[in-house]
Design a protein around this motif. Structure first.
Motif, mmCIF file in Angstrom:
data_model
loop_
_atom_site.group_PDB
_atom_site.id
_atom_site.type_symbol
_atom_site.label_atom_id
_atom_site.label_comp_id
_atom_site.label_asym_id
_atom_site.label_seq_id
_atom_site.Cartn_x
_atom_site.Cartn_y
_atom_site.Cartn_z
ATOM 1 N N VAL A 1 0.837 -1.201 0.000
ATOM 2 C CA VAL A 1 0.000 0.000 0.000
ATOM 3 C C VAL A 1 0.873 1.254 0.000
ATOM 4 C CG1 VAL A 1 -1.702 1.329 1.330
ATOM 5 C CG2 VAL A 1 -1.954 -1.149 1.111
ATOM 6 N N LEU A 2 1.945 1.226 0.794
ATOM 7 C CA LEU A 2 2.887 2.352 0.830
ATOM 8 C C LEU A 2 3.478 2.604 -0.556
ATOM 9 C CD1 LEU A 2 4.788 4.455 2.108
ATOM 10 C CD2 LEU A 2 6.281 2.553 2.817
ATOM 11 N N ALA A 3 3.859 1.538 -1.249
ATOM 12 C CA ALA A 3 4.428 1.686 -2.591
ATOM 13 C C ALA A 3 3.425 2.352 -3.532
ATOM 14 C CB ALA A 3 4.849 0.321 -3.136
ATOM 15 N N LYS A 4 2.171 1.932 -3.452
ATOM 16 C CA LYS A 4 1.139 2.542 -4.306
ATOM 17 C C LYS A 4 0.936 4.017 -3.948
ATOM 18 C CE LYS A 4 -2.254 -0.424 -3.771
ATOM 19 N NZ LYS A 4 -3.595 -1.021 -4.023
ATOM 20 N N PHE A 5 1.016 4.306 -2.651
ATOM 21 C CA PHE A 5 0.906 5.710 -2.216
ATOM 22 C C PHE A 5 2.035 6.539 -2.822
ATOM 23 C CE2 PHE A 5 2.510 8.971 0.689
ATOM 24 C CZ PHE A 5 1.400 9.795 0.829
ATOM 25 N N LEU A 6 3.259 6.010 -2.790
ATOM 26 C CA LEU A 6 4.409 6.738 -3.330
ATOM 27 C C LEU A 6 4.273 6.947 -4.839
ATOM 28 C CD1 LEU A 6 7.271 5.042 -1.280
ATOM 29 C CD2 LEU A 6 6.395 7.378 -1.000
ATOM 30 N N ILE A 7 3.719 5.954 -5.524
ATOM 31 C CA ILE A 7 3.484 6.109 -6.962
ATOM 32 C C ILE A 7 2.514 7.263 -7.211
ATOM 33 C CG2 ILE A 7 2.442 5.030 -9.007
ATOM 34 C CD1 ILE A 7 3.529 2.339 -7.894
ATOM 35 N N THR B 1 10.592 5.798 -8.136
ATOM 36 C CA THR B 1 11.864 5.141 -7.819
ATOM 37 C C THR B 1 11.839 4.539 -6.419
ATOM 38 O OG1 THR B 1 13.056 6.680 -9.260
ATOM 39 C CG2 THR B 1 14.361 5.450 -7.649
ATOM 40 N N GLU B 2 11.356 5.324 -5.460
ATOM 41 C CA GLU B 2 11.266 4.829 -4.076
ATOM 42 C C GLU B 2 10.251 3.699 -3.965
ATOM 43 O OE1 GLU B 2 11.232 8.183 -1.107
ATOM 44 O OE2 GLU B 2 11.369 9.358 -2.951
ATOM 45 N N ALA B 3 9.149 3.824 -4.701
ATOM 46 C CA ALA B 3 8.128 2.774 -4.698
ATOM 47 C C ALA B 3 8.703 1.476 -5.256
ATOM 48 C CB ALA B 3 6.918 3.209 -5.512
ATOM 49 N N LYS B 4 9.469 1.593 -6.337
ATOM 50 C CA LYS B 4 10.052 0.407 -6.968
ATOM 51 C C LYS B 4 11.011 -0.296 -6.017
ATOM 52 C CE LYS B 4 12.342 -1.176 -11.174
ATOM 53 N NZ LYS B 4 12.962 -0.783 -12.464
ATOM 54 N N GLU B 5 11.775 0.448 -5.258
ATOM 55 C CA GLU B 5 12.701 -0.151 -4.285
ATOM 56 C C GLU B 5 11.943 -1.000 -3.273
ATOM 57 O OE1 GLU B 5 14.975 2.924 -2.470
ATOM 58 O OE2 GLU B 5 16.078 3.446 -4.299
ATOM 59 N N ILE B 6 10.817 -0.473 -2.788
ATOM 60 C CA ILE B 6 10.014 -1.209 -1.800
ATOM 61 C C ILE B 6 9.437 -2.473 -2.435
ATOM 62 C CG2 ILE B 6 7.905 -1.129 -0.409
ATOM 63 C CD1 ILE B 6 8.504 1.891 -0.005
ATOM 64 N N LEU B 7 8.907 -2.353 -3.638
ATOM 65 C CA LEU B 7 8.320 -3.507 -4.323
ATOM 66 C C LEU B 7 9.370 -4.585 -4.589
ATOM 67 C CD1 LEU B 7 6.061 -1.591 -6.856
ATOM 68 C CD2 LEU B 7 5.272 -2.919 -4.880
ATOM 69 N N THR C 1 -0.792 -10.707 -2.215
ATOM 70 C CA THR C 1 0.033 -9.495 -2.170
ATOM 71 C C THR C 1 1.259 -9.638 -3.070
ATOM 72 O OG1 THR C 1 -0.680 -9.024 0.093
ATOM 73 C CG2 THR C 1 1.330 -7.944 -0.656
ATOM 74 N N ILE C 2 1.904 -10.796 -3.013
ATOM 75 C CA ILE C 2 3.097 -11.022 -3.845
ATOM 76 C C ILE C 2 2.720 -10.965 -5.324
ATOM 77 C CG2 ILE C 2 4.990 -12.598 -4.396
ATOM 78 C CD1 ILE C 2 4.976 -11.307 -1.520
ATOM 79 N N GLN C 3 1.575 -11.524 -5.670
ATOM 80 C CA GLN C 3 1.128 -11.469 -7.068
ATOM 81 C C GLN C 3 0.877 -10.027 -7.507
ATOM 82 O OE1 GLN C 3 -2.288 -14.087 -6.977
ATOM 83 N NE2 GLN C 3 -1.064 -15.927 -7.364
ATOM 84 N N ASP C 4 0.293 -9.241 -6.604
ATOM 85 C CA ASP C 4 0.053 -7.821 -6.912
ATOM 86 C C ASP C 4 1.367 -7.066 -7.085
ATOM 87 O OD1 ASP C 4 -2.691 -8.100 -6.881
ATOM 88 O OD2 ASP C 4 -2.908 -7.510 -4.770
ATOM 89 N N VAL C 5 2.345 -7.401 -6.255
ATOM 90 C CA VAL C 5 3.675 -6.781 -6.364
ATOM 91 C C VAL C 5 4.281 -7.097 -7.730
ATOM 92 C CG1 VAL C 5 6.059 -6.914 -5.521
ATOM 93 C CG2 VAL C 5 4.172 -6.683 -3.895
ATOM 94 N N GLU C 6 4.204 -8.366 -8.126
ATOM 95 C CA GLU C 6 4.774 -8.781 -9.412
ATOM 96 C C GLU C 6 4.092 -8.056 -10.575
ATOM 97 O OE1 GLU C 6 4.240 -12.979 -9.257
ATOM 98 O OE2 GLU C 6 6.020 -13.338 -8.022
ATOM 99 N N LYS C 7 2.765 -7.951 -10.490
ATOM 100 C CA LYS C 7 2.013 -7.280 -11.558
ATOM 101 C C LYS C 7 2.403 -5.803 -11.655
ATOM 102 C CE LYS C 7 -2.095 -10.231 -11.208
ATOM 103 N NZ LYS C 7 -3.509 -10.278 -10.725
ATOM 104 N N LEU C 8 2.543 -5.158 -10.497
ATOM 105 C CA LEU C 8 2.877 -3.737 -10.496
ATOM 106 C C LEU C 8 4.298 -3.501 -11.004
ATOM 107 C CD1 LEU C 8 1.725 -0.985 -9.940
ATOM 108 C CD2 LEU C 8 2.352 -1.223 -7.529
ATOM 109 N N LEU C 9 5.208 -4.393 -10.638
ATOM 110 C CA LEU C 9 6.587 -4.272 -11.131
ATOM 111 C C LEU C 9 6.642 -4.461 -12.648
ATOM 112 C CD1 LEU C 9 8.650 -6.155 -8.389
ATOM 113 C CD2 LEU C 9 8.943 -3.762 -9.063
#
Length: 212
Positions: free
Chosen positions: A160-166, A172-178, A199-207
């Motif tokens: 959720v934090l990564a999506k907030f940063l996006i 760049t900071e969001a990508k580091e967290i993901l 959650t891991i699947q969502d991370v992979e999709k977003l990356l």
């Protein structure tokens, strides 16, 4: 002379205590299968004795079944009846208010306990950050949301934090967290892999998307 005494002790251990344990386990299973029975039992206890603990237990039971509107009045009364604001009760109250989208009260009660040592890096602080975001207090929100960016924990919250940063154009900071979450997922135990699979699947999709 000692045989009857020993026999009585053995009987107590094998029959009485085991029976009590069995009854307790049976009761807990019944409450899981039929949560409304647990509510009714706790309501009866509260009617019989209007103690702080009984009221708190009932509020927690409502929270467990996501009946936030019934949980909140009991938490509020528990706090009112207590000479000191109970940190744990306020934590539960923050969760209940967040789930009914009452973000003003999330902030109100979070600020009552934000100086408490256990507030730091807690779910309550995370919900506080999300409530601040909803009210467009983005800098304060980011400060509190970043508090849960701790490796090998808070996987859902960090996503959720990564999506907030996006959303704040900090890709760049969001990508580091993901990438950290994905890397950590490769070393998870089987139960954790199952628990955080979505959650891991969502991370992979977003990356893999063009958004990051």
């Amino acid at each position: 002379m000692f045989v009857p005494i020993i026999g009585s002790i053995i009987y107590l251990i094998t029959q009485v205590y085991n029976k009590r344990d069995a009854e307790k386990i049976t009761s807990e299973i019944t409450h899981i299968i039929n949560p409304t029975k647990k509510i009714k039992d706790l309501e009866k206890q509260l009617q019989f004795s209007k103690t702080y603990q009984n009221r708190f237990n009932l509020a927690d039971a409502f929270l467990e079944i996501k009946d936030y509107n019934n949980a909140i009045p009991h938490y509020l009364e528990a706090i009112e009846g207590n000479m000191q604001n109970d940190f744990y009760v306020i934590k539960q109250l923050i969760e209940a208010y967040f789930n009914i989208k009452n973000f003003d009260n999330v902030i109100l009660y979070a600020e009552k306990i934000k100086d408490h040592p256990e507030f730091k890096k807690s779910k309550s602080q995370f919900l506080y950050g999300l409530a601040l975001e909803k009210l467009d207090k983005f800098e304060e929100a980011e400060t509190n949301l970043r508090a849960i960016d701790i490796r090998y924990s808070f996987y859902n919250e960090r996503f959720v934090l990564a999506k907030f940063l996006i959303s704040r154009n900090k890709e760049t900071e969001a990508k580091e967290i993901l990438e950290e979450i994905y890397s950590e997922s490769q070393h998870m135990t089987k139960p954790n892999k199952k628990l955080f699979r979505a959650t891991i699947q969502d991370v992979e999709k977003l990356l893999a998307s063009k958004n990051i």
